[in-house]
Design a protein around this motif. Sequence first.
Motif, short mmCIF file in Angstrom:
data_model
loop_
_atom_site.label_atom_id
_atom_site.label_comp_id
_atom_site.label_asym_id
_atom_site.label_seq_id
_atom_site.Cartn_x
_atom_site.Cartn_y
_atom_site.Cartn_z
N LEU A 86 0.78 -1.17 0.10
CA LEU A 86 -0.18 0.11 -0.23
C LEU A 86 0.62 1.17 -0.04
O LEU A 86 0.63 2.14 -0.71
CB LEU A 86 -0.99 -0.06 1.36
CG LEU A 86 -2.13 -1.04 1.00
CD1 LEU A 86 -2.72 -1.36 2.31
CD2 LEU A 86 -3.10 -0.67 0.05
N LYS A 141 2.05 1.70 -3.36
CA LYS A 141 1.02 2.25 -4.36
C LYS A 141 0.80 3.87 -3.92
O LYS A 141 0.55 4.55 -5.08
CB LYS A 141 -0.28 1.59 -4.43
CG LYS A 141 -0.25 0.01 -4.58
CD LYS A 141 -0.99 -0.35 -5.79
CE LYS A 141 -0.86 -1.90 -6.05
NZ LYS A 141 -1.37 -2.28 -7.38
N HIS A 142 0.76 4.27 -2.78
CA HIS A 142 0.32 5.52 -2.50
C HIS A 142 1.42 6.55 -2.76
O HIS A 142 1.41 7.54 -3.46
CB HIS A 142 0.20 5.70 -0.97
CG HIS A 142 -0.09 7.03 -0.51
ND1 HIS A 142 0.56 7.94 -0.04
CD2 HIS A 142 -1.32 7.50 -0.65
CE1 HIS A 142 -0.11 9.09 0.35
NE2 HIS A 142 -1.24 9.11 0.02
N TYR A 185 1.19 7.14 -6.44
CA TYR A 185 -0.25 8.12 -6.72
C TYR A 185 0.40 9.32 -6.48
O TYR A 185 0.09 10.43 -7.17
CB TYR A 185 -1.41 7.62 -5.80
CG TYR A 185 -2.47 8.45 -5.84
CD1 TYR A 185 -3.48 8.14 -6.70
CD2 TYR A 185 -2.58 9.65 -4.84
CE1 TYR A 185 -4.66 8.91 -6.63
CE2 TYR A 185 -3.71 10.32 -4.98
CZ TYR A 185 -4.81 10.08 -5.86
OH TYR A 185 -5.86 10.99 -5.94
N MET A 218 -3.42 10.98 -1.14
CA MET A 218 -4.76 10.24 -1.76
C MET A 218 -5.95 10.74 -0.52
O MET A 218 -5.66 10.75 0.62
CB MET A 218 -4.47 8.99 -1.42
CG MET A 218 -5.43 7.90 -2.46
SD MET A 218 -4.85 6.17 -2.45
CE MET A 218 -3.78 6.13 -3.64
N THR A 241 -10.63 7.35 -1.48
CA THR A 241 -10.02 6.78 -2.54
C THR A 241 -9.10 5.59 -1.98
O THR A 241 -8.74 4.49 -2.67
CB THR A 241 -9.09 7.69 -3.34
OG1 THR A 241 -9.82 8.88 -3.61
CG2 THR A 241 -8.54 7.42 -4.65
N PHE A 242 -8.42 5.87 -1.14
CA PHE A 242 -7.38 5.08 -0.43
C PHE A 242 -8.17 3.83 0.04
O PHE A 242 -7.64 2.62 -0.09
CB PHE A 242 -6.59 5.70 0.89
CG PHE A 242 -5.71 4.70 1.20
CD1 PHE A 242 -4.47 4.45 0.63
CD2 PHE A 242 -5.78 3.82 2.80
CE1 PHE A 242 -3.50 3.46 1.31
CE2 PHE A 242 -5.03 3.17 3.12
CZ PHE A 242 -3.80 2.97 2.52
N SER A 244 -10.89 2.50 -1.59
CA SER A 244 -11.28 1.75 -2.39
C SER A 244 -9.90 0.87 -3.21
O SER A 244 -10.13 -0.29 -3.63
CB SER A 244 -11.57 2.68 -3.70
OG SER A 244 -12.88 3.35 -3.43
N LEU A 245 -8.61 1.62 -2.89
CA LEU A 245 -7.53 1.08 -3.33
C LEU A 245 -7.30 -0.15 -2.63
O LEU A 245 -6.94 -1.44 -3.17
CB LEU A 245 -6.20 1.96 -3.30
CG LEU A 245 -4.88 1.25 -3.37
CD1 LEU A 245 -4.53 0.90 -4.74
CD2 LEU A 245 -3.81 2.41 -2.71
N ALA A 248 -9.58 -2.91 -3.62
CA ALA A 248 -9.17 -3.56 -4.84
C ALA A 248 -8.05 -4.59 -4.58
O ALA A 248 -8.01 -5.54 -5.24
CB ALA A 248 -9.04 -2.55 -5.93
N LEU A 249 -7.09 -4.03 -4.05
CA LEU A 249 -5.83 -4.83 -3.64
C LEU A 249 -6.23 -6.20 -3.10
O LEU A 249 -5.74 -7.30 -3.15
CB LEU A 249 -4.93 -4.10 -2.89
CG LEU A 249 -3.60 -4.15 -3.01
CD1 LEU A 249 -2.75 -3.28 -3.66
CD2 LEU A 249 -2.90 -5.01 -1.80
N GLU A 275 -8.33 -8.69 -5.47
CA GLU A 275 -7.37 -8.87 -6.53
C GLU A 275 -6.79 -10.34 -6.04
O GLU A 275 -6.65 -11.16 -7.01
CB GLU A 275 -6.15 -8.09 -6.55
CG GLU A 275 -5.33 -8.46 -7.88
CD GLU A 275 -4.46 -7.07 -7.62
OE1 GLU A 275 -3.22 -7.13 -7.26
OE2 GLU A 275 -4.50 -6.02 -8.09
#
Length: 204
Positions: free
Chosen positions: A67, A70-71, A74, A82, A86-87, A89-90, A93-94, A97
């Motif tokens: 994370l 990814k941040h 971003y 972020m 939004t975070f 949702s990230l 999704a992660l 997956e």
Amino acid sequence: MSIFEYNGSALIAMVGKNCFAIASDRRLGVQLQTIATDFQRIYKVHDKLFLGLSGLATDAQTLYQRLVFKHKLYQLREERDMKPETFASLVSALLYEKRFGPYFCQPVIAGLGDEDKPFICTMDSIGAKELAKDFVVAGTASESLYGACESMFKPDMESEELFETVSQALLSSVDRDCLSGWGGHVYVVTPTEIRERILKGRMD
């Protein structure tokens, strides 16, 4: 014993008036054996966004590293931090997956969004979000945390009263769970400051 209970944990996030608190216990165990009493479960993503990870400690640390990666990407791409929504949702999704071989974690996300409106949310190990306007809990002590928070929470608390409420809820709940405890770690975040406090609890 479930894999989620292997290390033991207690996490709680609560909203106040333009502020939020996020707290965790400090025990790292292997089933009933205590390994460490200063384990970090809450991570700072940026000044107005915090992430708590309950569940299997090894997966929590791996997930946090992914994370952060990814941040940072971003931030480089967007040149801004972020938003909490939004975070969330990230993270969702992660986790989704990896749904066929999931990270055994239950994340708690707390942050200040637009106009310093507090946002809290938790999710299960495959990223199904649960949004709340008052508090969210996670970990092996979650049942007793629900009870303590239900009775202690009231809307629009100032930061000092919020700290007191979260601390009392955490300390009274971990006493009812033998897999979590050994003190607490509390962050109270307002638009202007971050206050971090260590709580002393029962050491047994």
